[in-house]
Design a protein around this motif. Structure first.
Motif, PDB file in Angstrom:
ATOM      1  N   ASN A 131     -14.929  -7.495  -5.963  1.00  0.00           N
ATOM      2  CA  ASN A 131     -15.019  -7.778  -4.538  1.00  0.00           C
ATOM      3  C   ASN A 131     -16.418  -7.588  -3.958  1.00  0.00           C
ATOM      4  O   ASN A 131     -16.609  -7.730  -2.757  1.00  0.00           O
ATOM      5  N   THR A 132     -17.389  -7.256  -4.786  1.00  0.00           N
ATOM      6  CA  THR A 132     -18.710  -6.898  -4.270  1.00  0.00           C
ATOM      7  C   THR A 132     -19.808  -7.625  -5.034  1.00  0.00           C
ATOM      8  O   THR A 132     -19.785  -7.661  -6.263  1.00  0.00           O
ATOM      9  N   VAL A 133     -20.762  -8.183  -4.290  1.00  0.00           N
ATOM     10  CA  VAL A 133     -21.977  -8.705  -4.905  1.00  0.00           C
ATOM     11  C   VAL A 133     -23.157  -7.898  -4.383  1.00  0.00           C
ATOM     12  O   VAL A 133     -23.132  -7.388  -3.258  1.00  0.00           O
ATOM     13  N   VAL A 134     -24.165  -7.778  -5.229  1.00  0.00           N
ATOM     14  CA  VAL A 134     -25.410  -7.132  -4.849  1.00  0.00           C
ATOM     15  C   VAL A 134     -26.423  -8.240  -4.594  1.00  0.00           C
ATOM     16  O   VAL A 134     -26.584  -9.141  -5.424  1.00  0.00           O
ATOM     17  N   ILE A 135     -27.075  -8.175  -3.448  1.00  0.00           N
ATOM     18  CA  ILE A 135     -28.061  -9.179  -3.068  1.00  0.00           C
ATOM     19  C   ILE A 135     -29.389  -8.462  -2.852  1.00  0.00           C
ATOM     20  O   ILE A 135     -29.461  -7.443  -2.152  1.00  0.00           O
ATOM     21  N   ARG A 136     -30.417  -9.001  -3.454  1.00  0.00           N
ATOM     22  CA  ARG A 136     -31.752  -8.421  -3.319  1.00  0.00           C
ATOM     23  C   ARG A 136     -32.363  -8.950  -2.020  1.00  0.00           C
ATOM     24  O   ARG A 136     -32.472 -10.165  -1.833  1.00  0.00           O
ATOM     25  N   VAL A 137     -32.732  -8.045  -1.128  1.00  0.00           N
ATOM     26  CA  VAL A 137     -33.320  -8.441   0.155  1.00  0.00           C
ATOM     27  C   VAL A 137     -34.550  -7.585   0.438  1.00  0.00           C
ATOM     28  O   VAL A 137     -34.643  -6.449  -0.015  1.00  0.00           O
TER      29      VAL A 137
END
Length: 100
Positions: free
Chosen positions: A41-47
């Motif tokens: 249920n979770t994605v990691v996004i680089r910001v």
């Protein structure tokens, strides 16, 4: 938002390619992480750190930063409740940062 929608959107951006594994896909631009599946249920996004607080303030139900990520250029997006536009905005920020 679904993982398939995340993947389709990421791959619509110039030079983004799917990598990772079948069970833990990730999308990269020029071998730099844009977004990856963390758990079902979770994605990691680089910001960029300079944009992270703004994302958290604008979309508090969509994103979080667990303690292990505080020093990193990342947010978690919770797919079961994230606004699709919020996730697309974060992916755009990651793509902009990583493509250079």
């Amino acid at each position: 938002m679904t993982l398939d929608e995340v993947g389709r959107y990421a791959e619509s951006l110039l030079h983004v390619k799917r990598k990772g594994t079948q069970s833990r896909p990730a999308w990269y631009v020029h071998d730099r992480l844009v977004v990856r599946l963390q758990d079902p249920n979770t994605v990691v996004i680089r910001v960029p750190l300079s944009e992270r607080e703004s994302l958290l303030e604008r979309f508090p139900d969509s994103f979080g930063v667990p303690p292990r990520m505080e020093a990193h250029h990342k947010v978690e997006a919770y797919l079961d409740r994230a606004q699709p536009q919020a996730v697309r905005t974060a992916i755009d920020l990651a793509w902009e940062m990583q493509r250079h």
